[in-house]
Design a protein around this motif. Structure first.
Motif, mmCIF file in Angstrom:
data_model
loop_
_atom_site.group_PDB
_atom_site.id
_atom_site.type_symbol
_atom_site.label_atom_id
_atom_site.label_comp_id
_atom_site.label_asym_id
_atom_site.label_seq_id
_atom_site.Cartn_x
_atom_site.Cartn_y
_atom_site.Cartn_z
ATOM 1 N N ARG A 1 0.832 -1.216 0.000
ATOM 2 C CA ARG A 1 0.000 0.000 0.000
ATOM 3 C C ARG A 1 0.860 1.257 0.000
ATOM 4 N NH1 ARG A 1 -2.920 -3.248 3.616
ATOM 5 N NH2 ARG A 1 -1.933 -2.231 5.410
ATOM 6 N N TYR A 2 1.916 1.252 0.826
ATOM 7 C CA TYR A 2 2.818 2.398 0.877
ATOM 8 C C TYR A 2 3.492 2.628 -0.477
ATOM 9 C CZ TYR A 2 7.239 4.761 1.293
ATOM 10 O OH TYR A 2 8.307 5.582 1.042
ATOM 11 N N ARG A 3 3.983 1.554 -1.098
ATOM 12 C CA ARG A 3 4.681 1.688 -2.376
ATOM 13 C C ARG A 3 3.765 2.258 -3.452
ATOM 14 N NH1 ARG A 3 7.827 -3.317 -4.329
ATOM 15 N NH2 ARG A 3 8.869 -1.700 -5.517
ATOM 16 N N VAL A 4 2.532 1.768 -3.507
ATOM 17 C CA VAL A 4 1.570 2.265 -4.504
ATOM 18 C C VAL A 4 1.303 3.754 -4.262
ATOM 19 C CG1 VAL A 4 -0.847 2.117 -5.241
ATOM 20 C CG2 VAL A 4 0.508 0.030 -4.983
ATOM 21 N N MET A 5 1.084 4.126 -3.010
ATOM 22 C CA MET A 5 0.783 5.534 -2.725
ATOM 23 C C MET A 5 1.995 6.426 -2.968
ATOM 24 S SD MET A 5 -2.319 5.563 -2.385
ATOM 25 C CE MET A 5 -2.207 7.325 -2.454
ATOM 26 N N THR B 1 -0.595 5.682 4.879
ATOM 27 C CA THR B 1 0.114 4.429 4.611
ATOM 28 C C THR B 1 1.529 4.449 5.190
ATOM 29 O OG1 THR B 1 0.776 5.180 2.396
ATOM 30 C CG2 THR B 1 -1.242 3.872 2.564
ATOM 31 N N THR B 2 2.162 5.620 5.222
ATOM 32 C CA THR B 2 3.481 5.737 5.837
ATOM 33 C C THR B 2 3.395 5.445 7.332
ATOM 34 O OG1 THR B 2 4.244 7.351 4.217
ATOM 35 C CG2 THR B 2 5.401 7.315 6.316
ATOM 36 N N PHE B 3 2.398 6.019 7.988
ATOM 37 C CA PHE B 3 2.216 5.775 9.418
ATOM 38 C C PHE B 3 1.905 4.300 9.681
ATOM 39 C CE2 PHE B 3 -0.441 5.532 13.237
ATOM 40 C CZ PHE B 3 0.441 6.061 14.168
ATOM 41 N N ASP B 4 1.054 3.718 8.855
ATOM 42 C CA ASP B 4 0.697 2.313 9.012
ATOM 43 C C ASP B 4 1.938 1.425 8.892
ATOM 44 O OD1 ASP B 4 -0.923 -0.067 9.187
ATOM 45 O OD2 ASP B 4 -0.931 -0.162 6.994
ATOM 46 N N LEU B 5 2.709 1.610 7.830
ATOM 47 C CA LEU B 5 3.910 0.811 7.634
ATOM 48 C C LEU B 5 4.930 1.081 8.728
ATOM 49 C CD1 LEU B 5 5.611 -1.160 5.940
ATOM 50 C CD2 LEU B 5 6.395 0.829 4.632
ATOM 51 N N GLY B 6 5.133 2.345 9.040
ATOM 52 C CA GLY B 6 6.132 2.716 10.044
ATOM 53 C C GLY B 6 5.858 2.127 11.410
ATOM 54 N N THR B 7 4.599 2.084 11.814
ATOM 55 C CA THR B 7 4.274 1.494 13.116
ATOM 56 C C THR B 7 4.416 -0.026 13.077
ATOM 57 O OG1 THR B 7 1.910 1.521 12.562
ATOM 58 C CG2 THR B 7 2.765 3.354 13.870
ATOM 59 N N THR C 1 10.020 10.332 5.505
ATOM 60 C CA THR C 1 9.306 9.619 4.444
ATOM 61 C C THR C 1 8.078 10.397 4.022
ATOM 62 O OG1 THR C 1 10.134 7.492 5.221
ATOM 63 C CG2 THR C 1 8.163 7.452 3.856
ATOM 64 N N ALA C 2 7.367 10.962 4.983
ATOM 65 C CA ALA C 2 6.173 11.754 4.669
ATOM 66 C C ALA C 2 6.541 13.017 3.888
ATOM 67 C CB ALA C 2 5.432 12.120 5.951
ATOM 68 N N LEU C 3 7.626 13.656 4.267
ATOM 69 C CA LEU C 3 8.053 14.876 3.573
ATOM 70 C C LEU C 3 8.538 14.592 2.156
ATOM 71 C CD1 LEU C 3 9.877 16.797 6.429
ATOM 72 C CD2 LEU C 3 7.685 17.353 5.365
ATOM 73 N N ALA C 4 8.937 13.361 1.887
ATOM 74 C CA ALA C 4 9.410 13.005 0.545
ATOM 75 C C ALA C 4 8.312 13.177 -0.498
ATOM 76 C CB ALA C 4 9.935 11.572 0.524
ATOM 77 N N GLY C 5 7.048 13.140 -0.082
ATOM 78 C CA GLY C 5 5.944 13.328 -1.015
ATOM 79 C C GLY C 5 5.726 14.772 -1.424
ATOM 80 N N THR C 6 6.546 15.681 -0.888
ATOM 81 C CA THR C 6 6.388 17.101 -1.220
ATOM 82 C C THR C 6 7.497 17.621 -2.129
ATOM 83 O OG1 THR C 6 7.627 17.849 0.729
ATOM 84 C CG2 THR C 6 5.251 17.520 0.992
#
Length: 121
Positions: free
Chosen positions: A22-26, A71-77, A89-94
């Motif tokens: 899910r993370y990779r797709v998003m 999805t980042t939070f889900d995978l990270g936890t 990782t979240a900032l990479a989307g910006t």
């Protein structure tokens, strides 16, 4: 006796793999959406054309970015990332193209962790 510390294999690897997918797709969808937004901004401001895809892709990218955060939070936890890694990782989307790099690096680290090998940082 070796002093090298190895990461333990994760429990529930099926759930981790699902979260990773899910993370990779998003990450890819968000990265591609951001490229469309940047292309629209170049078209609108640098080429001085009024019709821009930014009006459509801006909100779409925003929605996908929120899904990337989830999805980042889900995978990270699930893989016990530190908060700093989740934030970066979240900032990479910006940043254009950075989500592709982060996705590849995170994918490799999670796969190594699933295999029980020490993850390369």
């Amino acid at each position: 006796m070796s002093t090298e510390r190895t990461a333990p294999a994760l429990q529930g690897t099926g759930r981790v793999r699902s979260a990773l997918t899910r993370y990779r797709v998003m990450a890819w969808i968000t990265g591609i959406g951001l490229l469309f937004v940047v292309a629209g901004m170049v078209q609108e401001y640098a080429l001085d054309r009024g019709d821009s895809i930014t009006r459509v892709m801006g909100p779409v990218h925003g929605l996908f970015y929120v899904l990337l955060l989830i999805t980042t939070f889900d995978l990270g936890t699930r893989v016990r990332w530190p908060w700093s890694r989740m934030l970066l990782t979240a900032l990479a989307g910006t940043v254009p193209f950075l989500s592709f790099y982060a996705e590849r690096k995170n994918h490799r680290a999670v796969e190594e962790q699933l295999a029980g090998r020490p993850a390369a940082s």
